[in-house]
Design a protein around this motif. Structure first.
Motif, PDB file in Angstrom:
ATOM      1  N   ARG A   1      22.424  20.240   6.863  1.00  0.00           N
ATOM      2  CA  ARG A   1      23.059  19.104   7.535  1.00  0.00           C
ATOM      3  C   ARG A   1      22.149  18.465   8.567  1.00  0.00           C
ATOM      4  O   ARG A   1      22.164  17.241   8.745  1.00  0.00           O
ATOM      5  CB  ARG A   1      24.363  19.586   8.197  1.00  0.00           C
ATOM      6  CG  ARG A   1      25.118  18.537   8.993  1.00  0.00           C
ATOM      7  CD  ARG A   1      26.436  19.094   9.504  1.00  0.00           C
ATOM      8  NE  ARG A   1      26.248  20.309  10.274  1.00  0.00           N
ATOM      9  CZ  ARG A   1      25.923  20.338  11.573  1.00  0.00           C
ATOM     10  NH1 ARG A   1      25.721  19.194  12.235  1.00  0.00           N
ATOM     11  NH2 ARG A   1      25.792  21.486  12.205  1.00  0.00           N
TER      12      ARG A   1
ATOM     13  N   LYS B   1      22.284  29.418   0.147  1.00  0.00           N
ATOM     14  CA  LYS B   1      21.554  28.155   0.007  1.00  0.00           C
ATOM     15  C   LYS B   1      21.951  27.452  -1.284  1.00  0.00           C
ATOM     16  O   LYS B   1      22.152  26.233  -1.305  1.00  0.00           O
ATOM     17  CB  LYS B   1      20.050  28.423   0.045  1.00  0.00           C
ATOM     18  CG  LYS B   1      19.199  27.151   0.133  1.00  0.00           C
ATOM     19  CD  LYS B   1      17.717  27.490   0.149  1.00  0.00           C
ATOM     20  CE  LYS B   1      17.312  28.252   1.385  1.00  0.00           C
ATOM     21  NZ  LYS B   1      17.402  27.400   2.590  1.00  0.00           N
TER      22      LYS B   1
ATOM     23  N   VAL C   1      25.462  25.914  -0.849  1.00  0.00           N
ATOM     24  CA  VAL C   1      25.502  24.755   0.046  1.00  0.00           C
ATOM     25  C   VAL C   1      24.848  23.539  -0.606  1.00  0.00           C
ATOM     26  O   VAL C   1      25.398  22.424  -0.587  1.00  0.00           O
ATOM     27  CB  VAL C   1      24.809  25.111   1.381  1.00  0.00           C
ATOM     28  CG1 VAL C   1      24.556  23.858   2.203  1.00  0.00           C
ATOM     29  CG2 VAL C   1      25.665  26.082   2.173  1.00  0.00           C
TER      30      VAL C   1
ATOM     31  N   GLU D   1      22.927  28.135   6.460  1.00  0.00           N
ATOM     32  CA  GLU D   1      22.340  27.242   5.467  1.00  0.00           C
ATOM     33  C   GLU D   1      22.948  25.846   5.545  1.00  0.00           C
ATOM     34  O   GLU D   1      22.252  24.848   5.352  1.00  0.00           O
ATOM     35  CB  GLU D   1      22.515  27.826   4.061  1.00  0.00           C
ATOM     36  CG  GLU D   1      21.717  29.094   3.808  1.00  0.00           C
ATOM     37  CD  GLU D   1      20.231  28.919   4.052  1.00  0.00           C
ATOM     38  OE1 GLU D   1      19.696  27.827   3.741  1.00  0.00           O
ATOM     39  OE2 GLU D   1      19.604  29.850   4.573  1.00  0.00           O
ATOM     40  N   TRP D   2      24.241  25.768   5.806  1.00  0.00           N
ATOM     41  CA  TRP D   2      24.870  24.454   5.969  1.00  0.00           C
ATOM     42  C   TRP D   2      24.303  23.735   7.177  1.00  0.00           C
ATOM     43  O   TRP D   2      24.031  22.529   7.129  1.00  0.00           O
ATOM     44  CB  TRP D   2      26.384  24.598   6.087  1.00  0.00           C
ATOM     45  CG  TRP D   2      27.065  23.344   6.551  1.00  0.00           C
ATOM     46  CD1 TRP D   2      27.783  23.166   7.686  1.00  0.00           C
ATOM     47  CD2 TRP D   2      27.079  22.087   5.871  1.00  0.00           C
ATOM     48  NE1 TRP D   2      28.242  21.882   7.777  1.00  0.00           N
ATOM     49  CE2 TRP D   2      27.824  21.186   6.669  1.00  0.00           C
ATOM     50  CE3 TRP D   2      26.531  21.628   4.685  1.00  0.00           C
ATOM     51  CZ2 TRP D   2      28.034  19.867   6.313  1.00  0.00           C
ATOM     52  CZ3 TRP D   2      26.730  20.298   4.330  1.00  0.00           C
ATOM     53  CH2 TRP D   2      27.485  19.435   5.138  1.00  0.00           C
ATOM     54  N   THR D   3      24.097  24.463   8.271  1.00  0.00           N
ATOM     55  CA  THR D   3      23.530  23.850   9.472  1.00  0.00           C
ATOM     56  C   THR D   3      22.129  23.314   9.206  1.00  0.00           C
ATOM     57  O   THR D   3      21.777  22.198   9.609  1.00  0.00           O
ATOM     58  CB  THR D   3      23.492  24.868  10.624  1.00  0.00           C
ATOM     59  OG1 THR D   3      24.822  25.314  10.907  1.00  0.00           O
ATOM     60  CG2 THR D   3      22.905  24.248  11.882  1.00  0.00           C
TER      61      THR D   3
ATOM     62  N   LEU E   1      26.201  31.324   4.963  1.00  0.00           N
ATOM     63  CA  LEU E   1      26.681  29.996   4.587  1.00  0.00           C
ATOM     64  C   LEU E   1      26.627  29.025   5.760  1.00  0.00           C
ATOM     65  O   LEU E   1      26.187  27.878   5.620  1.00  0.00           O
ATOM     66  CB  LEU E   1      28.120  30.090   4.066  1.00  0.00           C
ATOM     67  CG  LEU E   1      28.320  30.534   2.618  1.00  0.00           C
ATOM     68  CD1 LEU E   1      29.793  30.753   2.343  1.00  0.00           C
ATOM     69  CD2 LEU E   1      27.728  29.509   1.652  1.00  0.00           C
ATOM     70  N   HIS E   2      27.054  29.495   6.924  1.00  0.00           N
ATOM     71  CA  HIS E   2      27.041  28.634   8.110  1.00  0.00           C
ATOM     72  C   HIS E   2      25.618  28.248   8.471  1.00  0.00           C
ATOM     73  O   HIS E   2      25.328  27.082   8.807  1.00  0.00           O
ATOM     74  CB  HIS E   2      27.717  29.352   9.285  1.00  0.00           C
ATOM     75  CG  HIS E   2      27.823  28.495  10.515  1.00  0.00           C
ATOM     76  ND1 HIS E   2      26.874  28.507  11.519  1.00  0.00           N
ATOM     77  CD2 HIS E   2      28.772  27.596  10.891  1.00  0.00           C
ATOM     78  CE1 HIS E   2      27.222  27.656  12.461  1.00  0.00           C
ATOM     79  NE2 HIS E   2      28.373  27.092  12.110  1.00  0.00           N
TER      80      HIS E   2
ATOM     81  N   ALA F   1      26.790  20.036  -1.869  1.00  0.00           N
ATOM     82  CA  ALA F   1      26.409  18.704  -1.382  1.00  0.00           C
ATOM     83  C   ALA F   1      26.101  17.771  -2.547  1.00  0.00           C
ATOM     84  O   ALA F   1      26.509  16.602  -2.553  1.00  0.00           O
ATOM     85  CB  ALA F   1      25.204  18.818  -0.451  1.00  0.00           C
TER      86      ALA F   1
END
Length: 248
Positions: free
Chosen positions: A12, A99, A102, A7-9, A4-5, A106
Motif C-alpha cells: 500500500r 505476499k 496481498v 505485506e499489505w502495508t 499479511l498486515h 489487489a
C-alpha cells in the motif's frame, strides 16, 4: 496475520502501486475499446467472438500485472528490505504466502473493475445483434478473465522470488506470455502446434474468454485456465524452493 498486515502495508505504501493498479484498469479498458471500435461489422455479425473481442485489453493489462507482481518482490531485494523482512519474520514461506495473497487480491480488485467496463464498452461499440452469447458464457468469460489476471500475478511473483531480479523476472514472464505463441505459429506441424497452444500459459489461459466455436479451441475454457494455474503453482513452488535454499 502479522505477515499479511506487513505485506499489505508494504504494498500500500509503495509509491508505484496505485499507479500500476490504475494502469491495469486503463490499459485493459483502453485497448479493449480500441479493438472494438476498429472492427468493421456487418449489421448482425463481426465475424469474431464479441465477448472475447471486448476483452482484448487483457493482452496489455497482463503485462502491467506482471510488472506489479515482480516489483513487489524484486523491489525488496534491490533495496535490501528483504533482509529486514526475513529477520523480523523468519518464517519465509509464511511471508511468501502473505505476499502472494496481498498482491493477488489487489490485482483481482483492479481486474474486477477493468473487466466489466471493458465488456460494457464492447457492448456499446459493437452491434447489439452480434452480442448475443448465453448469459452463462458471458459470466464465465468475465469471471474467468479476472481469475486469469490473478493467476498471472501469482506466476510473476513466483518467478520473481526465484530469480530475485526484477528485470530478469519481467523479461521471463513476458517471454512466456508473448514469445511462446509467436514461436507456436512458426511450427508447421499442426499436431505440435496444437500441443504448444495447449501448454502455453497465455494461449491456454485465454481460452476462458471464448463464448463461441468452443470446439475449435485447443482446450476447453476451464481446462485452459487450469493449465495457467499449473504454471502459477509451478512458479510459486520454484520460488518457495529457492527461498528456503538460499541466503537472503
Amino acid at each position: 496475520m502479522r505477515q499479511l498486515h506487513a505485506e499489505w502495508t508494504k504494498l500500500r505504501t509503495s509509491p508505484g502501486t496505485k499507479w500500476l493498479l490504475a494502469g491495469i484498469i486503463a490499459a485493459t479498458v483502453a485497448l479493449s475499446a480500441l479493438a472494438c471500435a476498429a472492427i468493421v461489422c456487418r449489421a448482425s455479425d463481426c465475424g469474431q467472438d464479441p465477448v472475447k473481442l471486448s476483452l482484448t485489453g487483457t493482452l496489455l493489462g497482463q503485462a502491467v500485472v506482471a510488472i506489479l507482481a515482480v516489483l513487489a518482490v524484486g523491489g525488496e531485494y534491490s533495496t535490501g528490505l528483504a533482509r529486514v523482512t526475513y529477520t523480523a519474520m523468519p518464517r519465509r514461506l509464511g511471508v511468501l504466502a502473505a505476499k502472494a495473497a496481498v498482491v493477488t487480491a489487489a490485482v483481482v480488485a483492479a481486474a474486477a473493475v477493468a473487466v466489466p467496463i471493458s465488456m460494457l464498452a464492447g457492448h456499446a461499440l459493437l452491434p447489439a445483434q452480434s452480442f448475443t452469447p448465453p448469459a452463462s458464457a458471458v459470466l464465465r468469460a468475465g469471471a474467468g478473465t479476472v481469475l486469469y489476471l490473478g493467476l498471472i500475478a501469482l506466476l510473476s511473483l513466483g518467478l520473481a522470488t526465484a530469480m530475485r531480479s526484477s528485470a530478469a523476472a519481467i523479461g521471463t514472464v513476458l517471454g512466456l506470455l508473448f514469445v511462446i505463441p509467436i514461436l507456436t505459429q512458426a511450427v508447421s506441424d499442426p499436431a505440435w502446434q496444437r500441443h504448444l497452444e495447449q501448454s502455453a500459459p497465455m494461449s491456454a489461459g485465454l481460452a476462458i474468454q471464448a463464448t463461441r466455436d468452443l470446439q475449435d479451441l485447443p482446450l476447453s475454457p476451464w481446462a485452459g485456465l487450469g493449465v495457467l494455474a499449473l504454471w502459477a503453482a509451478g512458479a510459486l513452488g520454484l520460488g518457495a524452493w529457492t527461498l528456503l535454499g538460499r541466503d537472503v
